[in-house]
Design a protein around this motif. Sequence first.
Motif, mmCIF file in Angstrom:
data_model
loop_
_atom_site.group_PDB
_atom_site.id
_atom_site.type_symbol
_atom_site.label_atom_id
_atom_site.label_comp_id
_atom_site.label_asym_id
_atom_site.label_seq_id
_atom_site.Cartn_x
_atom_site.Cartn_y
_atom_site.Cartn_z
ATOM 1 N N LEU A 1 0.828 -1.210 0.000
ATOM 2 C CA LEU A 1 0.000 0.000 0.000
ATOM 3 C C LEU A 1 0.862 1.260 0.000
ATOM 4 C CD1 LEU A 1 -2.779 -1.153 2.472
ATOM 5 C CD2 LEU A 1 -3.090 -0.601 0.050
ATOM 6 N N ARG A 2 2.003 1.224 0.687
ATOM 7 C CA ARG A 2 2.910 2.374 0.677
ATOM 8 C C ARG A 2 3.465 2.595 -0.732
ATOM 9 N NH1 ARG A 2 3.318 4.692 5.103
ATOM 10 N NH2 ARG A 2 5.177 5.945 4.836
ATOM 11 N N ARG A 3 3.812 1.511 -1.420
ATOM 12 C CA ARG A 3 4.303 1.635 -2.797
ATOM 13 C C ARG A 3 3.199 2.177 -3.709
ATOM 14 N NH1 ARG A 3 6.761 -3.219 -1.309
ATOM 15 N NH2 ARG A 3 5.199 -4.461 -2.383
ATOM 16 N N LEU A 4 1.976 1.703 -3.506
ATOM 17 C CA LEU A 4 0.856 2.195 -4.303
ATOM 18 C C LEU A 4 0.602 3.682 -4.018
ATOM 19 C CD1 LEU A 4 -1.561 -0.838 -4.058
ATOM 20 C CD2 LEU A 4 -0.646 0.139 -6.172
ATOM 21 N N ALA A 5 0.724 4.081 -2.760
ATOM 22 C CA ALA A 5 0.533 5.488 -2.394
ATOM 23 C C ALA A 5 1.568 6.360 -3.106
ATOM 24 C CB ALA A 5 0.635 5.658 -0.888
ATOM 25 N N GLU B 1 1.804 9.791 -10.071
ATOM 26 C CA GLU B 1 0.924 9.909 -11.237
ATOM 27 C C GLU B 1 0.020 11.126 -11.168
ATOM 28 O OE1 GLU B 1 -2.843 7.551 -12.917
ATOM 29 O OE2 GLU B 1 -0.977 6.391 -12.978
ATOM 30 N N ARG B 2 -0.563 11.372 -10.012
ATOM 31 C CA ARG B 2 -1.525 12.467 -9.879
ATOM 32 C C ARG B 2 -0.852 13.800 -9.584
ATOM 33 N NH1 ARG B 2 -4.652 9.509 -12.364
ATOM 34 N NH2 ARG B 2 -6.574 8.715 -11.472
ATOM 35 N N GLY B 3 0.291 13.755 -8.918
ATOM 36 C CA GLY B 3 1.045 14.962 -8.613
ATOM 37 C C GLY B 3 0.260 15.951 -7.767
#
Length: 128
Positions: free
Chosen positions: A85-89, A95-97
């Motif tokens: 989840l930390r990697r996904l965050a 991506e969203r910046g």
Amino acid sequence: METTTGGGPRDRRAGLGRYGEELAVRYLRERGMEVVERNWRCEHGEVDVVALDAGCLVVCEVKTRSGTGFGEPVEAVTVAKALRLRRLAAAYVRERGGHEGPLRIDVVGVLCRPGSPAEVRHVVGVGS
């Protein structure tokens, strides 16, 4: 044998998961969090809910169960899952910046026992 159509076990689990996610989103909003995205996906996996809590970006995993035979719903998030989840965050922020404030990982467990009202448990700051 599991089926994917006709109301089989997989369909029931998916329906339970969607229901739990709806309850979790409502719970988070009732506590003043702004849900900014749901079911965000990238090549590394999926984030159930992304929210803002007083300027803190919150990546939230939702776990829904119909019983505790395999433990409480929040117990399904292992150390390995918390690291994922930390990697996904981090991937979400890349991506969203635009977010430069604090970031945290939360877990919302939803227990939907037959014949009983759903129970919601919110664990703030998993793996911090």
